[in-house]
Design an enzyme around this catalytic site. Structure first.
Site, PDB file in Angstrom:
ATOM      1  N   VAL A 115      -2.240  -1.626  -7.666  1.00 57.65           N
ATOM      2  CA  VAL A 115      -2.653  -0.654  -6.660  1.00 57.65           C
ATOM      3  C   VAL A 115      -1.418   0.162  -6.317  1.00 57.65           C
ATOM      4  O   VAL A 115      -0.366  -0.399  -5.998  1.00 57.65           O
ATOM      5  CB  VAL A 115      -3.206  -1.334  -5.385  1.00 57.65           C
ATOM      6  CG1 VAL A 115      -3.735  -0.289  -4.417  1.00 57.65           C
ATOM      7  CG2 VAL A 115      -4.293  -2.334  -5.744  1.00 57.65           C
ATOM      8  N   ARG A 122       5.904   9.385  -9.445  1.00 58.73           N
ATOM      9  CA  ARG A 122       6.697   8.449 -10.253  1.00 58.73           C
ATOM     10  C   ARG A 122       6.073   7.062 -10.252  1.00 58.73           C
ATOM     11  O   ARG A 122       5.921   6.430 -11.308  1.00 58.73           O
ATOM     12  CB  ARG A 122       8.127   8.407  -9.710  1.00 58.73           C
ATOM     13  CG  ARG A 122       9.037   7.415 -10.414  1.00 58.73           C
ATOM     14  CD  ARG A 122      10.426   7.427  -9.773  1.00 58.73           C
ATOM     15  NE  ARG A 122      11.255   6.337 -10.238  1.00 58.73           N
ATOM     16  CZ  ARG A 122      12.460   6.068  -9.763  1.00 58.73           C
ATOM     17  NH1 ARG A 122      12.972   6.812  -8.802  1.00 58.73           N
ATOM     18  NH2 ARG A 122      13.163   5.056 -10.236  1.00 58.73           N
ATOM     19  N   TYR A 123       5.693   6.573  -9.066  1.00 64.81           N
ATOM     20  CA  TYR A 123       5.083   5.253  -8.980  1.00 64.81           C
ATOM     21  C   TYR A 123       3.744   5.224  -9.703  1.00 64.81           C
ATOM     22  O   TYR A 123       3.389   4.233 -10.361  1.00 64.81           O
ATOM     23  CB  TYR A 123       4.886   4.845  -7.518  1.00 64.81           C
ATOM     24  CG  TYR A 123       6.160   4.582  -6.747  1.00 64.81           C
ATOM     25  CD1 TYR A 123       7.400   4.548  -7.377  1.00 64.81           C
ATOM     26  CD2 TYR A 123       6.127   4.369  -5.377  1.00 64.81           C
ATOM     27  CE1 TYR A 123       8.564   4.307  -6.671  1.00 64.81           C
ATOM     28  CE2 TYR A 123       7.289   4.127  -4.656  1.00 64.81           C
ATOM     29  CZ  TYR A 123       8.504   4.102  -5.308  1.00 64.81           C
ATOM     30  OH  TYR A 123       9.661   3.865  -4.603  1.00 64.81           O
ATOM     31  N   ASP A 267      -4.463   5.038  -5.199  1.00 68.47           N
ATOM     32  CA  ASP A 267      -4.939   4.849  -3.830  1.00 68.47           C
ATOM     33  C   ASP A 267      -4.775   6.086  -2.961  1.00 68.47           C
ATOM     34  O   ASP A 267      -3.662   6.575  -2.767  1.00 68.47           O
ATOM     35  CB  ASP A 267      -4.188   3.669  -3.201  1.00 68.47           C
ATOM     36  CG  ASP A 267      -4.797   3.237  -1.884  1.00 68.47           C
ATOM     37  OD1 ASP A 267      -5.969   3.575  -1.635  1.00 68.47           O
ATOM     38  OD2 ASP A 267      -4.102   2.566  -1.103  1.00 68.47           O
ATOM     39  N   GLU A 269      -5.955   5.744   0.108  1.00 74.98           N
ATOM     40  CA  GLU A 269      -6.295   5.135   1.391  1.00 74.98           C
ATOM     41  C   GLU A 269      -5.147   4.352   2.009  1.00 74.98           C
ATOM     42  O   GLU A 269      -4.159   4.943   2.449  1.00 74.98           O
ATOM     43  CB  GLU A 269      -7.547   4.248   1.206  1.00 74.98           C
ATOM     44  CG  GLU A 269      -8.230   3.888   2.506  1.00 74.98           C
ATOM     45  CD  GLU A 269      -8.484   2.411   2.638  1.00 74.98           C
ATOM     46  OE1 GLU A 269      -9.071   2.024   3.658  1.00 74.98           O
ATOM     47  OE2 GLU A 269      -8.085   1.626   1.772  1.00 74.98           O
ATOM     48  N   ARG A 308       9.587  11.119 -16.591  1.00 73.45           N
ATOM     49  CA  ARG A 308       8.521  10.157 -16.828  1.00 73.45           C
ATOM     50  C   ARG A 308       7.219  10.893 -17.105  1.00 73.45           C
ATOM     51  O   ARG A 308       6.834  11.798 -16.372  1.00 73.45           O
ATOM     52  CB  ARG A 308       8.390   9.268 -15.589  1.00 73.45           C
ATOM     53  CG  ARG A 308       7.468   8.098 -15.682  1.00 73.45           C
ATOM     54  CD  ARG A 308       7.973   6.836 -16.319  1.00 73.45           C
ATOM     55  NE  ARG A 308       9.376   6.590 -16.431  1.00 73.45           N
ATOM     56  CZ  ARG A 308      10.092   5.826 -15.623  1.00 73.45           C
ATOM     57  NH1 ARG A 308       9.539   5.278 -14.571  1.00 73.45           N
ATOM     58  NH2 ARG A 308      11.348   5.597 -15.858  1.00 73.45           N
ATOM     59  N   ARG A 335      -9.223   5.120  -5.391  1.00 71.76           N
ATOM     60  CA  ARG A 335      -9.764   4.616  -4.117  1.00 71.76           C
ATOM     61  C   ARG A 335      -9.824   5.753  -3.111  1.00 71.76           C
ATOM     62  O   ARG A 335      -8.808   6.335  -2.743  1.00 71.76           O
ATOM     63  CB  ARG A 335      -8.919   3.461  -3.570  1.00 71.76           C
ATOM     64  CG  ARG A 335      -9.507   2.896  -2.268  1.00 71.76           C
ATOM     65  CD  ARG A 335      -9.036   1.500  -1.912  1.00 71.76           C
ATOM     66  NE  ARG A 335      -7.632   1.425  -1.570  1.00 71.76           N
ATOM     67  CZ  ARG A 335      -7.064   0.365  -0.966  1.00 71.76           C
ATOM     68  NH1 ARG A 335      -7.803  -0.693  -0.657  1.00 71.76           N
ATOM     69  NH2 ARG A 335      -5.777   0.358  -0.693  1.00 71.76           N
ATOM     70  N   GLU A 426     -14.206  -6.375   2.466  1.00 72.55           N
ATOM     71  CA  GLU A 426     -13.091  -6.596   3.383  1.00 72.55           C
ATOM     72  C   GLU A 426     -13.494  -6.452   4.847  1.00 72.55           C
ATOM     73  O   GLU A 426     -12.639  -6.497   5.726  1.00 72.55           O
ATOM     74  CB  GLU A 426     -11.950  -5.624   3.062  1.00 72.55           C
ATOM     75  CG  GLU A 426     -12.348  -4.169   3.117  1.00 72.55           C
ATOM     76  CD  GLU A 426     -11.256  -3.224   2.627  1.00 72.55           C
ATOM     77  OE1 GLU A 426     -10.138  -3.692   2.350  1.00 72.55           O
ATOM     78  OE2 GLU A 426     -11.531  -2.022   2.523  1.00 72.55           O
ATOM     79  N   PHE A 452      -7.852 -10.371   1.942  1.00 68.08           N
ATOM     80  CA  PHE A 452      -7.617 -11.298   3.052  1.00 68.08           C
ATOM     81  C   PHE A 452      -7.164 -10.583   4.319  1.00 68.08           C
ATOM     82  O   PHE A 452      -7.606 -10.905   5.425  1.00 68.08           O
ATOM     83  CB  PHE A 452      -6.578 -12.336   2.623  1.00 68.08           C
ATOM     84  CG  PHE A 452      -6.011 -13.150   3.752  1.00 68.08           C
ATOM     85  CD1 PHE A 452      -6.753 -14.169   4.329  1.00 68.08           C
ATOM     86  CD2 PHE A 452      -4.743 -12.898   4.257  1.00 68.08           C
ATOM     87  CE1 PHE A 452      -6.238 -14.921   5.377  1.00 68.08           C
ATOM     88  CE2 PHE A 452      -4.218 -13.644   5.294  1.00 68.08           C
ATOM     89  CZ  PHE A 452      -4.967 -14.659   5.854  1.00 68.08           C
ATOM     90  N   ASP A 454      -7.270  -7.170   5.525  1.00 67.28           N
ATOM     91  CA  ASP A 454      -8.250  -6.359   6.238  1.00 67.28           C
ATOM     92  C   ASP A 454      -9.399  -7.222   6.744  1.00 67.28           C
ATOM     93  O   ASP A 454      -9.898  -7.031   7.855  1.00 67.28           O
ATOM     94  CB  ASP A 454      -8.802  -5.251   5.334  1.00 67.28           C
ATOM     95  CG  ASP A 454      -8.150  -3.899   5.619  1.00 67.28           C
ATOM     96  OD1 ASP A 454      -8.033  -3.540   6.797  1.00 67.28           O
ATOM     97  OD2 ASP A 454      -7.752  -3.217   4.670  1.00 67.28           O
ATOM     98  N   ASP A 626       1.082  -2.518   4.047  1.00 69.41           N
ATOM     99  CA  ASP A 626       0.276  -1.308   4.128  1.00 69.41           C
ATOM    100  C   ASP A 626      -0.551  -1.396   5.405  1.00 69.41           C
ATOM    101  O   ASP A 626      -0.299  -2.235   6.265  1.00 69.41           O
ATOM    102  CB  ASP A 626      -0.587  -1.112   2.879  1.00 69.41           C
ATOM    103  CG  ASP A 626      -1.638  -2.209   2.690  1.00 69.41           C
ATOM    104  OD1 ASP A 626      -1.782  -3.068   3.589  1.00 69.41           O
ATOM    105  OD2 ASP A 626      -2.316  -2.202   1.656  1.00 69.41           O
TER     106      ASP A 626
END
Length: 718
Positions: A115, A122-123, A267, A269, A308, A335, A426, A452, A454, A626
């Protein structure tokens, strides 16, 4: 803002859609915005009604909990009450999901799932390219061998230990007849057959030659790579005796590369901080680059400029000489945000912000059409779009999302059920009604998973007035959590998700503790889950070992055949604290631990717009934080205040004390803004608000406060 078809659209967003997204697509921009407006007109009012229903239900639950506080609750009476207020719905007849056009990464390849925040190009590239990861690098650079490496220079002794560890692992992954991998002197290809010359000058072969998928040759036309498979996961053994590693290896092996992150959730979110149109365009532009395949990121590392880009697919040859393609990238899921938040990027005909989830659904689907049109390096080989939808409360909200996706497909001229849905299990109202949630999405379901953090945040908020909850660390051993984790798998299998959808488990939150992850996270495939979240590409490579060792399909079949189903009554049990079991010192430690986690996360969110990062905890262990982690920590303190275990003054003192700690932990960050000694920064005010207004926040969510305070910060620091 630009006025279009009863909408007011931020100029930056409007021009991005028209000039970048719609270019190359057979869609007229006027028709697109007209249809977008129609979707807003239809779905925005329904979205608001669903949110009002959440609020009304919570009021009724609060009244129930006040009246029964301190009393023993009859579970059957409690369930009857939950049915009466439409929190719990009656389960219908048995059914099997009908999802079609599912990619193998969803259907039958079990493995790690990354995620990653979509706002960091980059990530995002690192994550999508993490389909393949060096096993040697993953061992060398982490504590898997029991210690961390010297980062200043290469350690040959450690390198030898890495090779020894890796070859020992190959003895289990792909065993040889009557020998071990550390005895191999040469790997030979003769007459379409792989043989091994040993140090003893004897020869051997694989115990199971069906594990051989193919080969590739180097520029000298010698064997350069041997590709194996186990449990549908590939392993590439690189042979290069001219490489620094390969030339000192008895077999000339220079690296072992695992198929690692099978899928990646990009993501929009919990791991991002997108509070306005500019932020959203950054997110959407990166998604566009991924779908078109041209996203790139240039950065400097060790005084070198690095560019990259996305990996290409890999072409190999089978032993019979036929070409075979291995995908070079993770399967990408996107997401969207949930139903709660609105966005200032687009206003409706009442000058009110529209639902951000509605905007996400339309725009991320529109962008994904670029992938559907590609011929090479496609994300989905079956022309599917995978949208993970978080924080839905019960089947009615899932049905709303399904209808929204249906309308988006019509709007974009996509075949029915092109857009697949991932249901994040969740929220408590979804957990207790999971079977009916899946039923509502049975033609497009591609993913369910547990979360777990959320889920615990919602557990606390839903039963906020029932009493003081047990400590956060103790929650993992609570009755409800085992039922929650087991029922998710039970119901997923009962509804026919095997071979058609992912059943996922949550994140390993300690990216520096890889030895511990290797030891513990095997529990996820053992639970019957065919994917589980990891915090980094390196973690994905190491977690892949667990899916080599465990055949998840066999585990699932055993669960279907033999396991007693987890009980709803256990899921509905509320983990109330026995005050006699905690000393004042333990109470103080719990408040301070939660306060430190909140502050460490919030200060980066508000001041720097970082939605997910490795935050040192109170013991200086780096944890991936997060909004989910912030939600549970803030709700935990709020709960103890609301039920009189601690005072607001105690909580405020803990926040101030921990602000000094967090300031110290961030002293090397030149962009950091201190919270102490004045405690009047916007970030500190946000943290206070999360705690002291936590009982009044919808479902205990952190987004409304974080968004408001981040916008305040941006406004003051233009």
């Amino acid at each position: 803002m630009i006025d279009k078809f009863n909408l007011k659209i931020n100029t930056h967003l409007y021009e991005f859609i028209n000039n970048e997204v719609l270019q190359g697509l057979d869609l007229d921009k006027e028709i697109f915005w007209s249809n977008f407006s129609n979707i807003v007109d239809e779905f925005n009012p329904i979205n608001k009604k669903l949110l009002k229903k959440r609020k009304d239900i919570q009021i009724k639950i609060d009244e129930w909990n006040k009246s029964y506080k301190g009393k023993e609750v009859d579970i059957e009476n409690y369930k009857k009450f939950l049915v009466e207020i439409e929190y719990l719905v009656e389960e219908g007849a048995e059914f099997t999901v009908e999802t079609t056009n599912i990619d193998p990464e969803i259907a039958y390849i079990c493995g790690p799932q990354l995620v990653v925040p979509i706002t960091n190009a980059r990530y995002a590239l690192n994550a999508v390219n993490a389909r393949w990861g060096s096993f040697y690098d993953a061992i060398y650079g982490t504590n898997v061998l029991g210690s961390l490496p010297n980062l200043k220079k290469y350690d040959p002794k450690r390198g030898q230990d890495v090779v020894k560890y890796a070859k020992s692992y190959l003895d289990n992954f792909a065993p040889l007849k009557n020998s071990n991998w550390d005895q191999v002197k040469n790997i030979n290809l003769e007459n379409n057959k792989i043989t091994f010359k040993l140090l003893s000058n004897d020869s051997t072969v694989f115990k199971n030659e069906n594990q051989i998928v193919g080969i590739s040759k180097n520029i000298q036309n010698n064997l350069g790579e041997l590709i194996l498979v186990k449990n549908n996961l590939h392993c590439r053994i690189i042979i290069n005796n001219k490489d620094a590693i390969g030339k000192v290896d008895s077999a000339g092996i220079s690296d072992i590369i695992f198929e690692s992150a099978i899928s990646t959730i990009l993501d929009c979110e919990d791991s991002v901080a997108t509070v306005d149109a500019d932020d959203k365009v950054t997110a959407y532009r990166n998604w566009l680059g991924l779908m078109k395949g041209d996203l790139e990121s240039t950065f400097t590392k060790n005084e070198k400029k690095i560019k990259r880009v996305l990996n290409e697919n890999i072409t190999i040859k089978t032993l019979s000489g036929e070409n075979k393609i291995l995908k070079g990238r993770s399967l990408m899921l996107i997401r969207n945000v949930g139903h709660l938040m609105t966005t200032p990027a687009i206003l409706d005909n009442q000058n009110e912000e529209i639902g951000e989830g509605i905007m996400d659904g339309v725009i991320t689907s529109l962008i994904a059409i670029h992938d559907l049109k590609k011929l090479d390096n496609k994300n989905s080989l079956y022309n599917s779009i995978y949208i993970v939808k978080p924080k839905m409360h019960g089947p009615e909200e899932v049905a709303f999302t399904v209808k929204l996706f249906e309308k988006i497909e019509v709007m974009l001229s996509l075949p029915m059920n092109t857009i697949k849905i991932g249901i994040m299990d969740e929220e408590r109202r979804t957990s207790v009604n999971l079977k009916e949630c899946i039923r509502e999405a049975k033609s497009r379901i591609a993913f369910i998973n547990t979360g777990f953090l959320d889920r615990t945040g919602d557990e606390i908020h839903t039963s906020m007035l029932a009493g003081n909850f047990i400590r956060k660390a103790d929650m993992k051993n609570a009755t409800w959590i085992k039922s929650y984790e087991d029922r998710n798998v039970d119901i997923g299998l009962e509804c026919g998700l095997q071979g058609k959808a992912q059943i996922g488990k949550g994140m390993w939150a300690m990216p520096d503790l890889m030895a511990e992850m290797v030891d513990q996270k095997i529990s996820h495939p053992k639970s019957g889950a065919n994917c589980a979240w990891v915090p980094s590409p390196t973690a994905a490579t190491l977690h892949a070992m667990h899916y080599h060792q465990i055949n998840v399909l066999d585990v699932q079949n055993n669960i279907i055949k033999n396991r007693n189903k987890a009980k709803l009554n256990d899921l509905l049990s509320v983990p109330i604290l026995d005050r006699q079991n905690l000393s004042q010192e333990e109470i103080n430690a719990e408040i301070e631990n939660n306060a430190q986690g909140i502050l460490g996360y919030v200060v980066r969110w508000i001041d720097q717009g970082i939605g997910c990062s490795k935050v040192p905890d109170i013991n200086n262990i780096g944890l991936m934080e997060d909004r989910a982690t912030c939600r549970i920590s803030s709700q935990a303190i709020t709960n103890w205040i609301e039920n009189g275990l601690i005072t607001k003054e105690q909580a405020l003192n803990a926040l101030k004390k921990m602000a000094i700690v967090v300031d110290q932990q961030n002293k090397e960050d030149s962009n950091y803004i201190k919270m102490s000694p004045n405690y009047n920064s916007i970030a500190f005010q946000a943290a206070k608000e999360l705690v002291f207004e936590g009982a009044n926040q919808p479902s205990g969510y952190t987004e409304p406060i974080l968004h408001k305070r981040r916008l305040e910060f941006k406004s003051k620091n233009k």
